[in-house]
Write a protein that holds these residues in place. Structure first.
Motif, short mmCIF file in Angstrom:
data_model
loop_
_atom_site.label_atom_id
_atom_site.label_comp_id
_atom_site.label_asym_id
_atom_site.label_seq_id
_atom_site.Cartn_x
_atom_site.Cartn_y
_atom_site.Cartn_z
N PHE A 59 103.87 -11.13 22.22
CA PHE A 59 104.28 -12.20 23.13
C PHE A 59 103.06 -13.01 23.57
O PHE A 59 103.09 -14.25 23.59
CB PHE A 59 104.99 -11.61 24.35
N THR A 159 109.29 -20.05 26.53
CA THR A 159 108.25 -19.35 25.80
C THR A 159 108.80 -18.88 24.45
O THR A 159 110.01 -18.82 24.25
CB THR A 159 107.73 -18.14 26.59
N SER A 160 107.89 -18.53 23.54
CA SER A 160 108.30 -17.97 22.26
C SER A 160 108.60 -16.48 22.44
O SER A 160 107.84 -15.76 23.07
CB SER A 160 107.20 -18.16 21.21
N GLU A 161 109.70 -16.02 21.87
CA GLU A 161 110.17 -14.65 22.09
C GLU A 161 109.39 -13.65 21.24
O GLU A 161 108.94 -13.95 20.14
CB GLU A 161 111.65 -14.54 21.73
N ARG A 166 111.08 -12.72 26.72
CA ARG A 166 111.47 -14.13 26.61
C ARG A 166 111.69 -14.69 28.01
O ARG A 166 111.86 -13.93 28.96
CB ARG A 166 112.76 -14.28 25.79
N VAL A 241 109.32 -13.34 32.75
CA VAL A 241 110.02 -12.75 31.61
C VAL A 241 110.45 -11.31 31.89
O VAL A 241 111.37 -10.81 31.25
CB VAL A 241 109.17 -12.82 30.32
#
Length: 271
Positions: A59, A159-161, A166, A241
């Motif tokens: 992450f 955000t990118s998982e 996430r 997250v």
């Protein structure tokens, strides 16, 4: 995990990262750390069970703006050797947050009682570290002027998982005059390991912030008529997250209460 005893210094050069940690460890400094130990890198903290460490590491790699990783520990080891010789992650932040299944359950000033042998610490670069470069250029940072915490907001920026991790990016905001905002972009671009350049300037509603006077974390500061709100990616993002990932156990820093390291800000400048 069995580890060798932590080094314990009784004295430290005034104004150093070690001096700040000793004061925090002894309960002599409480609250936010903005402006503490000028010139030394500060870090956000996320502590997770080893079973989630690989996903969280990914992450961070996928989201380098909000989560620029500057140090990690071995499982069960409260030290982060690359950030300081006399450093105990369990005692050296002014305040922590303890989470169970995504719910906040405690906000202690020492996490020794919560420590487990499977815990891995991640230290993420903090925008407090580039603030000295801004103030050296004569740019006023209002939260420092007023002695309060920087305002932080959850945004609509995804955000990118990675694995279960996430959720939205969190940003910190500093109100600046347009000329200072331009200079701040130039200055903070030099510090990608502590969030780098802003992710947004002006019009907070475009990134999902309805009211800059109602931050999700930290303290509200005035944005004057001749100023623009300038937003930087923020290392509080892991806390946003966590609410989605709901790990069975997790520890983070309390927003604004950072780990002060022995690394110098100049080590992280790229030009």
């Amino acid at each position: 995990m069995a580890v060798s005893p932590l080094r314990r210094d009784n004295t430290a050069p005034p104004g150093s990262g070690l001096a700040a940690r000793l004061a925090i460890r002894e309960g002599l400094h409480l609250g936010q750390t903005a402006g503490l130990a000028p010139g030394f890198v500060q870090g956000n903290l996320a502590i997770l069970p080893q079973s989630l460490a690989a996903d969280f590491l990914q992450f961070c790699r996928l989201n380098p703006k909000p989560c620029p990783l500057i140090g990690t520990s071995a499982p069960g080891d409260p030290r982060v050797a690359e950030l300081g010789a006399d450093l105990d992650i369990r005692t050296d932040l002014p305040r922590y947050r303890v989470w169970r299944n995504g719910e906040l359950v405690a906000e202690p000033d020492d996490i020794t009682e919560f420590w487990r042998d499977d815990l891995v610490s991640f230290v993420i670069g903090c925008s407090f570290s580039f603030e000295q470069a801004l103030t050296a250029e004569g740019i006023e940072l209002r939260h420092i002027t007023h002695g309060c915490n920087v305002p932080m907001y959850r945004t609509s920026i995804a955000t990118s998982e990675a694995g279960p991790f996430r959720g939205p990016m969190v940003v910190s905001m500093r109100p600046l005059k347009p000329a200072d905002a331009i200079r701040a972009v130039q200055i903070t671009t030099r510090f990608p390991s502590v969030h780098g350049a802003p992710v947004h300037i002006g019009k907070p509603e475009l990134i999902g912030i309805k009211d800059v006077m109602k931050p999700d974390y930290g303290d509200a500061v005035e944005v004057r008529d001749d100023e623009l709100p300038v937003f930087w990616a923020c290392g509080v993002t892991p806390q946003s997250v966590i609410a989605t990932a709901k790990p069975e156990f997790c520890i983070t820093h309390y927003p604004g209460s950072m780990l002060v390291t022995d690394r110098k800000n100049t080590e992280f400048a790229i030009m």
